[in-house]
Design a protein around this motif. Structure first.
Motif, PDB file in Angstrom:
ATOM      1  N   VAL A 128       4.668   8.169  28.200  1.00  0.00           N
ATOM      2  CA  VAL A 128       4.659   9.547  27.711  1.00  0.00           C
ATOM      3  C   VAL A 128       5.952  10.211  28.155  1.00  0.00           C
ATOM      4  O   VAL A 128       6.301  10.177  29.340  1.00  0.00           O
ATOM      5  N   VAL A 129       6.670  10.799  27.197  1.00  0.00           N
ATOM      6  CA  VAL A 129       7.955  11.440  27.474  1.00  0.00           C
ATOM      7  C   VAL A 129       7.870  12.918  27.111  1.00  0.00           C
ATOM      8  O   VAL A 129       7.540  13.256  25.961  1.00  0.00           O
ATOM      9  N   ASP A 130       8.125  13.771  28.095  1.00  0.00           N
ATOM     10  CA  ASP A 130       8.146  15.223  27.908  1.00  0.00           C
ATOM     11  C   ASP A 130       6.852  15.765  27.316  1.00  0.00           C
ATOM     12  O   ASP A 130       6.833  16.849  26.723  1.00  0.00           O
ATOM     13  N   GLY A 131       5.768  15.028  27.455  1.00  0.00           N
ATOM     14  CA  GLY A 131       4.479  15.474  26.943  1.00  0.00           C
ATOM     15  C   GLY A 131       4.403  15.553  25.436  1.00  0.00           C
ATOM     16  O   GLY A 131       3.391  16.017  24.890  1.00  0.00           O
ATOM     17  N   GLY A 132       5.447  15.088  24.729  1.00  0.00           N
ATOM     18  CA  GLY A 132       5.475  15.241  23.285  1.00  0.00           C
ATOM     19  C   GLY A 132       5.638  13.955  22.501  1.00  0.00           C
ATOM     20  O   GLY A 132       5.523  13.953  21.273  1.00  0.00           O
ATOM     21  N   LEU A 133       5.945  12.861  23.171  1.00  0.00           N
ATOM     22  CA  LEU A 133       6.114  11.554  22.527  1.00  0.00           C
ATOM     23  C   LEU A 133       5.409  10.511  23.379  1.00  0.00           C
ATOM     24  O   LEU A 133       5.586  10.478  24.606  1.00  0.00           O
ATOM     25  N   ALA A 134       4.602   9.682  22.732  1.00  0.00           N
ATOM     26  CA  ALA A 134       3.865   8.656  23.474  1.00  0.00           C
ATOM     27  C   ALA A 134       4.017   7.309  22.779  1.00  0.00           C
ATOM     28  O   ALA A 134       4.200   7.229  21.560  1.00  0.00           O
ATOM     29  N   PHE A 135       3.931   6.256  23.588  1.00  0.00           N
ATOM     30  CA  PHE A 135       3.897   4.882  23.096  1.00  0.00           C
ATOM     31  C   PHE A 135       2.660   4.221  23.688  1.00  0.00           C
ATOM     32  O   PHE A 135       2.413   4.318  24.898  1.00  0.00           O
ATOM     33  N   VAL A 136       1.889   3.535  22.849  1.00  0.00           N
ATOM     34  CA  VAL A 136       0.688   2.825  23.285  1.00  0.00           C
ATOM     35  C   VAL A 136       0.681   1.471  22.590  1.00  0.00           C
ATOM     36  O   VAL A 136       1.001   1.375  21.395  1.00  0.00           O
ATOM     37  N   GLY A 137       0.322   0.414  23.305  1.00  0.00           N
ATOM     38  CA  GLY A 137       0.259  -0.895  22.659  1.00  0.00           C
ATOM     39  C   GLY A 137      -0.003  -2.009  23.632  1.00  0.00           C
ATOM     40  O   GLY A 137      -0.633  -1.812  24.675  1.00  0.00           O
ATOM     41  N   GLY A 138       0.507  -3.205  23.278  1.00  0.00           N
ATOM     42  CA  GLY A 138       0.258  -4.390  24.089  1.00  0.00           C
ATOM     43  C   GLY A 138       1.503  -5.004  24.673  1.00  0.00           C
ATOM     44  O   GLY A 138       1.430  -6.077  25.275  1.00  0.00           O
ATOM     45  N   ILE A 139       2.660  -4.351  24.510  1.00  0.00           N
ATOM     46  CA  ILE A 139       3.925  -4.953  24.905  1.00  0.00           C
ATOM     47  C   ILE A 139       4.274  -4.601  26.349  1.00  0.00           C
ATOM     48  O   ILE A 139       4.342  -3.428  26.722  1.00  0.00           O
ATOM     49  N   ASN A 140       4.486  -5.629  27.165  1.00  0.00           N
ATOM     50  CA  ASN A 140       4.915  -5.470  28.553  1.00  0.00           C
ATOM     51  C   ASN A 140       6.439  -5.414  28.629  1.00  0.00           C
ATOM     52  O   ASN A 140       7.145  -5.675  27.651  1.00  0.00           O
ATOM     53  N   TYR A 141       6.939  -5.123  29.830  1.00  0.00           N
ATOM     54  CA  TYR A 141       8.391  -5.058  30.036  1.00  0.00           C
ATOM     55  C   TYR A 141       8.875  -6.393  30.610  1.00  0.00           C
ATOM     56  O   TYR A 141       9.048  -6.558  31.810  1.00  0.00           O
ATOM     57  N   SER A 142       9.049  -7.331  29.689  1.00  0.00           N
ATOM     58  CA  SER A 142       9.492  -8.667  30.054  1.00  0.00           C
ATOM     59  C   SER A 142      10.221  -9.277  28.866  1.00  0.00           C
ATOM     60  O   SER A 142       9.925  -8.966  27.707  1.00  0.00           O
ATOM     61  N   ALA A 143      11.161 -10.165  29.153  1.00  0.00           N
ATOM     62  CA  ALA A 143      12.023 -10.730  28.115  1.00  0.00           C
ATOM     63  C   ALA A 143      11.275 -11.634  27.156  1.00  0.00           C
ATOM     64  O   ALA A 143      11.792 -11.948  26.080  1.00  0.00           O
ATOM     65  N   ASP A 144      10.071 -12.071  27.502  1.00  0.00           N
ATOM     66  CA  ASP A 144       9.333 -12.947  26.599  1.00  0.00           C
ATOM     67  C   ASP A 144       8.740 -12.197  25.407  1.00  0.00           C
ATOM     68  O   ASP A 144       8.022 -12.784  24.596  1.00  0.00           O
ATOM     69  N   HIS A 145       9.046 -10.917  25.274  1.00  0.00           N
ATOM     70  CA  HIS A 145       8.688 -10.172  24.072  1.00  0.00           C
ATOM     71  C   HIS A 145       9.868 -10.059  23.107  1.00  0.00           C
ATOM     72  O   HIS A 145       9.788  -9.296  22.130  1.00  0.00           O
ATOM     73  N   LEU A 146      10.944 -10.794  23.377  1.00  0.00           N
ATOM     74  CA  LEU A 146      12.112 -10.814  22.502  1.00  0.00           C
ATOM     75  C   LEU A 146      12.278 -12.198  21.883  1.00  0.00           C
ATOM     76  O   LEU A 146      12.055 -13.216  22.548  1.00  0.00           O
ATOM     77  N   LEU A 147      12.707 -12.252  20.632  1.00  0.00           N
ATOM     78  CA  LEU A 147      12.828 -13.524  19.926  1.00  0.00           C
ATOM     79  C   LEU A 147      13.787 -14.484  20.610  1.00  0.00           C
ATOM     80  O   LEU A 147      13.578 -15.700  20.587  1.00  0.00           O
ATOM     81  N   ASP A 148      14.852 -13.961  21.218  1.00  0.00           N
ATOM     82  CA  ASP A 148      15.823 -14.861  21.831  1.00  0.00           C
ATOM     83  C   ASP A 148      15.298 -15.523  23.100  1.00  0.00           C
ATOM     84  O   ASP A 148      15.992 -16.326  23.718  1.00  0.00           O
ATOM     85  N   PHE A 149      14.049 -15.206  23.488  1.00  0.00           N
ATOM     86  CA  PHE A 149      13.436 -15.898  24.630  1.00  0.00           C
ATOM     87  C   PHE A 149      13.154 -17.355  24.294  1.00  0.00           C
ATOM     88  O   PHE A 149      13.073 -18.207  25.171  1.00  0.00           O
ATOM     89  N   GLY A 150      12.983 -17.624  22.991  1.00  0.00           N
ATOM     90  CA  GLY A 150      12.735 -19.000  22.569  1.00  0.00           C
ATOM     91  C   GLY A 150      11.346 -19.208  22.003  1.00  0.00           C
ATOM     92  O   GLY A 150      10.664 -18.261  21.601  1.00  0.00           O
ATOM     93  N   PRO A 151      10.860 -20.448  21.980  1.00  0.00           N
ATOM     94  CA  PRO A 151       9.567 -20.773  21.369  1.00  0.00           C
ATOM     95  C   PRO A 151       8.378 -20.058  21.991  1.00  0.00           C
ATOM     96  O   PRO A 151       7.338 -19.922  21.352  1.00  0.00           O
ATOM     97  N   GLN A 152       8.515 -19.609  23.235  1.00  0.00           N
ATOM     98  CA  GLN A 152       7.411 -18.929  23.902  1.00  0.00           C
ATOM     99  C   GLN A 152       7.490 -17.404  23.778  1.00  0.00           C
ATOM    100  O   GLN A 152       6.717 -16.687  24.425  1.00  0.00           O
ATOM    101  N   ALA A 153       8.408 -16.898  22.958  1.00  0.00           N
ATOM    102  CA  ALA A 153       8.487 -15.455  22.724  1.00  0.00           C
ATOM    103  C   ALA A 153       7.204 -14.972  22.046  1.00  0.00           C
ATOM    104  O   ALA A 153       6.678 -15.626  21.149  1.00  0.00           O
ATOM    105  N   LYS A 154       6.706 -13.837  22.464  1.00  0.00           N
ATOM    106  CA  LYS A 154       5.399 -13.359  22.006  1.00  0.00           C
ATOM    107  C   LYS A 154       5.493 -12.478  20.768  1.00  0.00           C
ATOM    108  O   LYS A 154       6.449 -11.726  20.601  1.00  0.00           O
TER     109      LYS A 154
END
Length: 420
Positions: A128-154
């Protein structure tokens, strides 16, 4: 049009009108939006996450939060003690020295190198940023959520939200900190009152509910929303879920929907990050296929999504899997969206997965029934029927948030964590 109209599936909460909801797919869309929002923040940033690793994504979040803290913003970071167990003292001290308040949910000590607090995890992913914008979901802060991580990218999803629903999410995350008590609790309670008086202006046409799961008042709210949507569906139901081993009621609702002519489709892991995930889900294939449910295994890379849609309006995106941990133990957060345009966008993304990246499972692909399979099926179904009651016997301790000011070495770098 969906027949889903229940306003009471989440303990009496009602739909909030006037919201804009944008679907974000994978880290390539999610991370830049979150980091830009933090850099553009003017007053406050609150981040909750299950996993934070010291990789290139974690370092980018670290830099954005530190910069916001040095600008004098109120910056709070909540991580889970099981999901993020190995952050270095240097990583933590960099945040705290910049003024970021870092808290750990239910921290636990290691026993012969293993963590014992594997249940009742804080599995939410919220910003939540400044009480006016929110993000909700399943994505963690890790490089395995990026395609360039390789075959195990989520493969995963989140949403960006603006409008009145963000005020509700803002109050929720402030309350999550305040109820922990201790130093600064009264300050957070004042922030809750301030947030309660600041309603966001309408930003779109979507109706949204913010739905959470805890171990006290809201033990099955997310499951009830799924059940209500499936039971009232008339045309289609599509569920894409990474860790699929739901309770008896959900299995029965899917089978009944398919038998009355609803196009029920499941997108499950074909290349799982943990083999047991596929084994558990496949135990249910016979029951589902024979009722007319279509099953697709996503085979391009590990599926980490927790999304679903029903008919042409109802959709959900969040952190909750359809498995015993998420439905009966973890702290979770989903948004339920009632909006044709968002539903259509999600349908197009999921349909593309089914068309180009999935293998459809046919009854002929499964081994024939045998005496052992019948016996195993009997026990599995009764396990599914009763496990919510059984897990209730596990300790319902009051999880605590522990501030991190002078971190002690925890050893090692970041390691992958299961059922994320």
């Amino acid at each position: 049009m969906s027949g889903y109209t229940s306003d009471n599936a989440n303990g009496g909460r009602r739909w909030t009108d006037g919201n804009r909801v944008e679907l974000l797919e994978n880290g390539e869309q999610f991370f830049p939006r979150v980091f830009d929002a933090i850099r553009e923040a003017r007053r406050e940033v609150i981040v909750e996450t299950f996993i934070l690793f010291e990789d290139k994504v974690g370092e980018q979040l670290h830099a954005a939060l530190c910069e916001a803290g040095r600008r004098g913003l109120k910056v709070d970071l909540l991580i889970d003690g099981f999901g993020s167990p190995s952050l270095s003292p240097e990583f933590i001290s960099g945040l705290t020295s910049a003024g970021v308040k870092v808290r750990v949910f239910d921290p636990g000590k290691r026993f012969f190198g293993q963590r014992l607090n594997v249940f009742r995890r804080m599995h939410r992913k919220i910003v939540v940023v400044d009480g006016g914008l929110a993000f909700v979901g399943g994505i963690n802060y890790s490089a395995d959520h990026l395609l360039d991580f390789g075959p195990q990218a989520k493969q995963d999803y989140a949403v960006a939200l603006t409008g009145p629903i963000v005020s509700e999410i803002h109050r929720f995350v402030l309350h999550a900190i305040a109820v922990s008590g201790g130093k600064g609790a009264s300050w957070f309670r004042r922030r809750i009152k301030e947030g309660a008086s600041a309603a966001n202006a309408p930003a779109g046409s979507a109706q949204v509910q913010f739905v959470t799961r805890d171990n006290r008042r809201h033990t099955n709210d997310i499951e009830r929303h799924y059940l209500a949507a499936i039971r009232s569906a008339r045309q289609r139901v599509v569920i894409a879920n990474a860790y699929f081993f739901p309770g008896y009621r959900l299995i029965k609702a899917m089978r009944r929907a398919a038998r009355r002519g609803v196009d029920v489709r499941l997108i499950l892991q074909g290349e799982p990050d943990m083999p047991i995930v596929k084994v558990a889900a496949s135990m249910l294939y016979h029951h589902l296929l024979h009722a007319g449910v279509r099953i697709y295994e996503y085979c391009e890379r590990p599926l980490h999504g927790k999304v679903a849609l029903a008919d042409d309006q109802w959709s959900t995106v969040g952190s909750s899997n359809l498995d015993p941990l998420s439905l009966s133990l973890n702290l979770e957060a989903n948004v339920i969206v009632r909006d044709k345009a968002f539903n259509q966008t999600l349908w197009e993304r999921l349909d593309a997965l089914m068309q180009h990246s999935c293998k459809r499972i046919e009854a002929s692909d499964l081994s024939e029934w045998s005496s052992w399979r019948l016996v195993r099926s009997f026990f599995i179904f009764h396990l599914l029927r009763w496990y919510p009651s059984w897990v209730g016997w596990l300790p319902r301790h009051a999880p605590k948030l522990e501030p991190l000011d002078t971190p002690k070495p925890q050893g090692g770098g970041a390691t992958q964590t299961d059922a994320a």
